[in-house]
Design an enzyme around this catalytic site. Structure first.
Site, PDB file in Angstrom:
ATOM      1  N   GLY A   9       8.325  39.344  73.481  1.00  0.00           N
ATOM      2  CA  GLY A   9       9.441  40.281  73.432  1.00  0.00           C
ATOM      3  C   GLY A   9      10.631  39.580  74.034  1.00  0.00           C
ATOM      4  N   MET A  11      13.876  38.694  76.574  1.00  0.00           N
ATOM      5  CA  MET A  11      13.951  38.580  78.031  1.00  0.00           C
ATOM      6  C   MET A  11      14.027  39.993  78.626  1.00  0.00           C
ATOM      7  SD  MET A  11      16.600  35.406  78.563  1.00  0.00           S
ATOM      8  CE  MET A  11      16.465  35.401  80.353  1.00  0.00           C
ATOM      9  N   ASP A  12      13.447  40.148  79.803  1.00  0.00           N
ATOM     10  CA  ASP A  12      13.589  41.392  80.567  1.00  0.00           C
ATOM     11  C   ASP A  12      12.809  42.561  79.981  1.00  0.00           C
ATOM     12  OD1 ASP A  12      14.544  42.558  82.826  1.00  0.00           O
ATOM     13  OD2 ASP A  12      16.532  43.014  82.053  1.00  0.00           O
ATOM     14  N   LYS A  15       7.405  41.107  80.485  1.00  0.00           N
ATOM     15  CA  LYS A  15       6.284  40.209  80.186  1.00  0.00           C
ATOM     16  C   LYS A  15       5.599  39.691  81.462  1.00  0.00           C
ATOM     17  CE  LYS A  15       8.891  37.424  77.842  1.00  0.00           C
ATOM     18  NZ  LYS A  15      10.172  38.151  78.020  1.00  0.00           N
ATOM     19  N   ASP A  86       2.245  32.228  81.459  1.00  0.00           N
ATOM     20  CA  ASP A  86       3.591  32.803  81.360  1.00  0.00           C
ATOM     21  C   ASP A  86       4.586  31.726  80.925  1.00  0.00           C
ATOM     22  OD1 ASP A  86       5.318  34.951  81.448  1.00  0.00           O
ATOM     23  OD2 ASP A  86       5.779  34.754  83.571  1.00  0.00           O
ATOM     24  N   GLU A  87       5.743  32.186  80.436  1.00  0.00           N
ATOM     25  CA  GLU A  87       6.805  31.296  79.931  1.00  0.00           C
ATOM     26  C   GLU A  87       6.223  30.323  78.894  1.00  0.00           C
ATOM     27  OE1 GLU A  87       9.691  32.241  80.695  1.00  0.00           O
ATOM     28  OE2 GLU A  87       9.534  33.200  82.658  1.00  0.00           O
ATOM     29  N   GLN A  89       6.750  29.989  75.891  1.00  0.00           N
ATOM     30  CA  GLN A  89       7.684  29.413  74.911  1.00  0.00           C
ATOM     31  C   GLN A  89       7.999  27.954  75.246  1.00  0.00           C
ATOM     32  OE1 GLN A  89       8.633  31.840  77.070  1.00  0.00           O
ATOM     33  NE2 GLN A  89      10.444  31.154  78.194  1.00  0.00           N
ATOM     34  N   VAL A 172      17.100  27.233  82.008  1.00  0.00           N
ATOM     35  CA  VAL A 172      16.467  28.318  82.768  1.00  0.00           C
ATOM     36  C   VAL A 172      17.555  29.206  83.364  1.00  0.00           C
ATOM     37  CG1 VAL A 172      15.032  28.783  84.808  1.00  0.00           C
ATOM     38  CG2 VAL A 172      14.425  26.921  83.234  1.00  0.00           C
ATOM     39  N   TYR A 191      22.123  35.245  80.519  1.00  0.00           N
ATOM     40  CA  TYR A 191      21.554  35.746  79.268  1.00  0.00           C
ATOM     41  C   TYR A 191      21.781  37.251  79.170  1.00  0.00           C
ATOM     42  CZ  TYR A 191      19.354  31.221  78.735  1.00  0.00           C
ATOM     43  OH  TYR A 191      19.141  29.868  78.572  1.00  0.00           O
TER      44      TYR A 191
HETATM   45  N1  LIG Z   1      14.600  48.293  90.086  1.00  0.00           N
HETATM   46  C1  LIG Z   1      13.790  48.426  89.038  1.00  0.00           C
HETATM   47  N2  LIG Z   1      13.070  49.539  88.870  1.00  0.00           N
HETATM   48  C2  LIG Z   1      12.240  49.669  87.811  1.00  0.00           C
HETATM   49  N3  LIG Z   1      12.067  48.722  86.880  1.00  0.00           N
HETATM   50  C3  LIG Z   1      12.761  47.601  87.013  1.00  0.00           C
HETATM   51  C4  LIG Z   1      13.654  47.376  88.078  1.00  0.00           C
HETATM   52  N4  LIG Z   1      14.202  46.147  87.936  1.00  0.00           N
HETATM   53  C5  LIG Z   1      13.674  45.630  86.805  1.00  0.00           C
HETATM   54  N5  LIG Z   1      12.826  46.498  86.252  1.00  0.00           N
HETATM   55  C6  LIG Z   1      12.051  46.332  85.029  1.00  0.00           C
HETATM   56  O1  LIG Z   1      11.421  45.084  85.064  1.00  0.00           O
HETATM   57  C7  LIG Z   1      11.223  44.636  83.748  1.00  0.00           C
HETATM   58  C8  LIG Z   1      11.516  43.156  83.664  1.00  0.00           C
HETATM   59  O2  LIG Z   1      10.386  42.575  84.155  1.00  0.00           O
HETATM   60  P1  LIG Z   1       9.972  41.050  83.940  1.00  0.00           P
HETATM   61  O3  LIG Z   1       8.479  41.078  83.979  1.00  0.00           O
HETATM   62  O4  LIG Z   1      10.666  40.215  84.948  1.00  0.00           O
HETATM   63  O5  LIG Z   1      10.518  40.752  82.458  1.00  0.00           O
HETATM   64  P2  LIG Z   1      10.309  39.493  81.516  1.00  0.00           P
HETATM   65  O6  LIG Z   1       9.217  38.631  82.086  1.00  0.00           O
HETATM   66  O7  LIG Z   1       9.967  40.058  80.165  1.00  0.00           O
HETATM   67  O8  LIG Z   1      11.632  38.797  81.476  1.00  0.00           O
HETATM   68  C9  LIG Z   1      12.146  45.432  82.845  1.00  0.00           C
HETATM   69  O9  LIG Z   1      11.335  46.260  82.029  1.00  0.00           O
HETATM   70  C10 LIG Z   1      12.945  46.261  83.808  1.00  0.00           C
HETATM   71  O10 LIG Z   1      13.164  47.527  83.291  1.00  0.00           O
HETATM   72  C1  LIG Z   2      17.009  32.749  75.306  1.00  0.00           C
HETATM   73  C2  LIG Z   2      16.674  31.535  76.101  1.00  0.00           C
HETATM   74  C3  LIG Z   2      16.051  31.661  77.331  1.00  0.00           C
HETATM   75  N1  LIG Z   2      15.764  30.564  78.050  1.00  0.00           N
HETATM   76  C4  LIG Z   2      15.115  30.707  79.361  1.00  0.00           C
HETATM   77  C5  LIG Z   2      15.786  31.649  80.317  1.00  0.00           C
HETATM   78  C6  LIG Z   2      14.629  32.088  81.217  1.00  0.00           C
HETATM   79  O1  LIG Z   2      14.478  31.107  82.241  1.00  0.00           O
HETATM   80  C7  LIG Z   2      13.434  32.049  80.272  1.00  0.00           C
HETATM   81  C8  LIG Z   2      13.006  33.417  79.796  1.00  0.00           C
HETATM   82  O2  LIG Z   2      12.430  34.116  80.872  1.00  0.00           O
HETATM   83  P1  LIG Z   2      12.043  35.679  80.832  1.00  0.00           P
HETATM   84  O3  LIG Z   2      10.937  35.753  81.844  1.00  0.00           O
HETATM   85  O4  LIG Z   2      11.584  36.037  79.460  1.00  0.00           O
HETATM   86  O5  LIG Z   2      13.255  36.429  81.245  1.00  0.00           O
HETATM   87  O6  LIG Z   2      13.832  31.264  79.150  1.00  0.00           O
HETATM   88  C9  LIG Z   2      16.049  29.299  77.554  1.00  0.00           C
HETATM   89  O7  LIG Z   2      15.748  28.278  78.188  1.00  0.00           O
HETATM   90  N2  LIG Z   2      16.662  29.166  76.354  1.00  0.00           N
HETATM   91  C10 LIG Z   2      16.993  30.242  75.604  1.00  0.00           C
HETATM   92  O8  LIG Z   2      17.569  30.063  74.509  1.00  0.00           O
END
Ligand SMILES: Nc1ncnc2c1ncn2[C@@H]1O[C@H](COP(=O)(O)OP(=O)(O)O)[C@@H](O)[C@H]1O
Ligand SMILES: Cc1cn([C@H]2C[C@H](O)[C@@H](COP(=O)(O)O)O2)c(=O)[nH]c1=O
Length: 234
Positions: A9, A11-12, A15, A86-87, A89, A172, A191
């Site tokens: 999915g 970012m954010d 995952k 994780d990460e 990609q 990053v 981002y």
């Molecule tokens: N203060 C908060 N309270 C509740 N949820 C939060 C808060 N801050 C971030 N989130 C949730 O955390 C999630 C992002 O988590 P993360 O695992 O770091 O994402 P990803 O790995 O996909 O980038 C989002 O769904 C966001 O809504």
């Molecule tokens: C779109 C995009 C992202 N990245 C990097 C930025 C973050 O360090 C990670 C994604 O982390 P998340 O846990 O899913 O938020 O990827 C990048 O290097 N290049 C890109 O184009």
């Protein structure tokens, strides 16, 4: 039978949180896992979630051979029932093939987490190979939103607050929504998740806000007209 599952999915979308929840649930259920990541935002060899959960993890550099690493650990007496990756990609296609071999030949589940495409909408090599090889592709339940309210599906990169479409695939960084909400200046590289329509139009939240404000428009009037027509459609 073991599975190779790719949780993907933008970012954010939660995952890393899901990765750590899955690990916790499996461990509580009596299974033993190996946590792996690559270039976590925190700068350390760990899986870190924006919700504050953090766990140490094996750093996956380009020369890490998953097969050798896991076989070595098993022959040393370690127990591994699953891998959390994780990460993913950032992993190489060869490393994803090694993960598939671990699933098939060692009956170890592999749960991989990562974004599908980069800021130019192009697939990351590791994600491409995961789509090709995974038994299942899952999307986390929480869907981040574009500033327009539509589901965010694409990742935009900003440099000094402006969306860019050229540059290195890997830089990053973090999403800027919370930074912007706190009124802090945008980091040099940030981002923002957008729906496809606004990604195509390079219409970030900042551009939309500037367009909607009574301040002078930052771009040509054609673009502003198109944007206003689009807004009236919502
Ligand atoms: N203060 C908060 N309270 C509740 N949820 C939060 C808060 N801050 C971030 N989130 C949730 O955390 C999630 C992002 O988590 P993360 O695992 O770091 O994402 P990803 O790995 O996909 O980038 C989002 O769904 C966001 O809504
Ligand atoms: C779109 C995009 C992202 N990245 C990097 C930025 C973050 O360090 C990670 C994604 O982390 P998340 O846990 O899913 O938020 O990827 C990048 O290097 N290049 C890109 O184009």
């Amino acid at each position: 039978m073991a599975d190779l599952v790719f949780f993907t999915g933008p970012m954010d979308c939660g995952k890393s949180t899901l990765a750590l929840q899955l690990d916790h649930t499996q461990r509580v259920g009596g299974r033993a896992g190996l946590l792996c990541t690559s270039q976590d935002r925190s700068g350390a060899a760990q899986i870190s979630s924006r919700l504050g959960l953090v766990e140490p993890a094996v750093e996956v550099s380009a020369d890490l051979d998953f097969w050798t690493h896991v076989v070595h650990a098993l022959t040393g007496g370690a127990r591994i029932d699953y891998l959390i990756c994780d990460e993913a990609q950032f992993y190489t296609a060869v490393q994803i093939d090694q993960l598939a071999r671990i699933v098939d030949e060692l009956s170890i589940d592999v749960y991989a987490f990562g974004i599908l495409s980069d800021f130019r909408t192009q697939l990351f090599p590791g994600s491409k190979r995961l789509v090709e090889l995974a038994d299942r592709i899952e999307t986390p339940q929480v869907q981040p939103l574009c500033w327009c309210g539509q589901q965010a599906t694409h990742n935009a990169r900003t440099v000094d607050g402006r969306m860019v479409t050229e540059g290195s695939q890997v830089v990053v960084g973090d999403t800027t929504s919370e930074i912007a909400a706190a009124g802090e200046p945008a980091p040099e590289v940030g981002y923002e998740v957008l729906c496809r329509r606004h990604h195509r139009r390079r219409m970030t939240r900042a551009v939309a806000q500037a367009t909607l404000s009574p301040e002078p428009l930052p771009f040509g009037s054609d673009e502003a007209d198109e944007f206003e027509a689009e807004q009236s459609a919502f």
